[in-house]
Each structure stands twice: as C-alpha cells, then as structure tokens.
Design a protein around this motif. Structure first.
Motif, PDB file in Angstrom:
ATOM      1  N   VAL A   7       0.860  -1.165   0.000  1.00  0.00           N
ATOM      2  CA  VAL A   7       0.000   0.000   0.000  1.00  0.00           C
ATOM      3  C   VAL A   7       0.908   1.230   0.000  1.00  0.00           C
ATOM      4  O   VAL A   7       1.897   1.273   0.727  1.00  0.00           O
ATOM      5  N   CYS A  20      -2.058   5.963  10.422  1.00  0.00           N
ATOM      6  CA  CYS A  20      -2.351   5.100   9.272  1.00  0.00           C
ATOM      7  C   CYS A  20      -1.268   4.055   9.050  1.00  0.00           C
ATOM      8  O   CYS A  20      -1.569   2.926   8.645  1.00  0.00           O
ATOM      9  N   LEU A  24      -2.406   0.195   8.875  1.00  0.00           N
ATOM     10  CA  LEU A  24      -2.184  -0.606   7.673  1.00  0.00           C
ATOM     11  C   LEU A  24      -1.289  -1.806   7.959  1.00  0.00           C
ATOM     12  O   LEU A  24      -1.528  -2.898   7.440  1.00  0.00           O
ATOM     13  N   PHE A  29      -0.551  -5.165   5.562  1.00  0.00           N
ATOM     14  CA  PHE A  29       0.016  -4.502   4.396  1.00  0.00           C
ATOM     15  C   PHE A  29       1.507  -4.224   4.577  1.00  0.00           C
ATOM     16  O   PHE A  29       1.972  -3.992   5.686  1.00  0.00           O
ATOM     17  N   VAL A  31       3.714  -1.391   4.090  1.00  0.00           N
ATOM     18  CA  VAL A  31       3.439   0.042   3.982  1.00  0.00           C
ATOM     19  C   VAL A  31       4.647   0.777   3.403  1.00  0.00           C
ATOM     20  O   VAL A  31       5.755   0.690   3.936  1.00  0.00           O
ATOM     21  N   ALA A 117      -3.550   4.836   0.080  1.00  0.00           N
ATOM     22  CA  ALA A 117      -4.193   5.255   1.321  1.00  0.00           C
ATOM     23  C   ALA A 117      -3.868   6.711   1.604  1.00  0.00           C
ATOM     24  O   ALA A 117      -2.833   7.228   1.177  1.00  0.00           O
ATOM     25  N   ILE A 144      -7.827   3.124   0.784  1.00  0.00           N
ATOM     26  CA  ILE A 144      -7.990   2.891   2.219  1.00  0.00           C
ATOM     27  C   ILE A 144      -7.894   4.237   2.945  1.00  0.00           C
ATOM     28  O   ILE A 144      -6.925   4.976   2.772  1.00  0.00           O
TER      29      ILE A 144
END
Length: 162
Positions: A7, A20, A24, A29, A31, A117, A144
């Motif tokens: 992401v 976040c 995540l 995820f 990140v 995101a 997201i």
C-alpha cells in the motif's frame, strides 16, 4: 520477497498519517510511505518525516519534490489570473492535493501496489481531492482511508501512537 500486499500511503508525518502506518501494518500490508513536497518543508522536516515513518514500521519511505510541478501546472495560472480566496491569497492548497494524489497514484502503479491510502478525515475537501484522483488514475486499486472510515478521534490516534 514478501507475500504482503503493498500500500502506498500519502504521508505528511502528522498524527493522522502516522496512525495510518500502524493501522495498515496491523492489517497485513507492506506500507510504503510517500511524502510529496509541494513546498513549505525544510530539509530537516523531511528527514524527520522519514525517520518517523520508519520508526512506525514503514517498509520504505520516499519523498518526491513536486514544487515545480505545482507551480507550473497550477500556481502560475492562479497568479496570472489573480485568482484569490477571499480576495487575499492564491488558491494553492487544492492544487497541491491534486498533485500529491496524482504522484501517489503514479507511484502505486509503478510499484505494483494493491492499494493507496490517505489520512484525510471526513471533514474537509482533501478527502474528495484524493479519492477522485485515485479513482481516475488508479481505478483498480483499493482506496484505504482509516481515519475517515473508522470515524477516529485524535485522542484515540494519540493513544495508539503512545
């Protein structure tokens, strides 16, 4: 090689986008934080953002200098047209968000990400700018938005980062 989905998080280094990163990661995820510098950051602030992202667990952090793009594609026309908000200052923030979102979308596509995101809340126009650009430029990627979708309070976010 990881089996986690990537992401790309539009990362400002503030409370919402820092939260976040944790959110995540907890959802499995990989990140990758991306700061798009549209002006106003010092070199030390950009370094602090990168350090914070990595401390929070971002797999990678990147900064893209988009200052010239914002000027060339938006601000120069606003100045030439004398387009002012409240007859006081140029309308640059909306343009900045569009550039930031388009850089994130492009980056996500090049990185083979599964999602993009952002940390915008449900209160302002930034969420709309990010969402619309993402839907147009990377329509097949999941969007997201933890802070908005979970209706999080700043107190809750602080508690998770403490």
């Amino acid at each position: 090689m990881t089996d986690k989905k990537k992401v790309i998080l539009a990362y400002s280094g503030g409370l919402d986008t820092s939260y976040c990163v944790l959110y995540l990661k907890e959802r499995g995820f990989e990140v990758i934080t991306l700061t798009i510098d549209t002006g106003g950051f010092s070199a030390s602030e950009l370094s602090e953002m990168e350090a914070r992202a990595k401390t929070l667990g971002a797999q990678e952090h990147h900064t893209v200098d988009a200052r010239q793009r914002v000027f060339d594609e938006y601000v120069s026309y606003q100045i030439k047209g004398n387009i002012l908000r409240g007859q006081v200052y140029p309308l640059a923030v909306a343009a900045e968000r569009v550039v930031q979102a388009s850089v994130v979308a492009d980056y996500a596509l090049r990185m083979g990400a599964a999602a993009v995101a952002h940390g915008s809340t449900g209160a302002g126009n930034d969420q709309i700018r990010f969402d619309v650009v993402f839907r147009v430029l990377c329509p097949d990627l999941e969007i997201i938005t933890p802070v908005r979708d979970e209706s999080l309070t700043r107190e809750y976010e602080y508690s998770k980062l403490a």
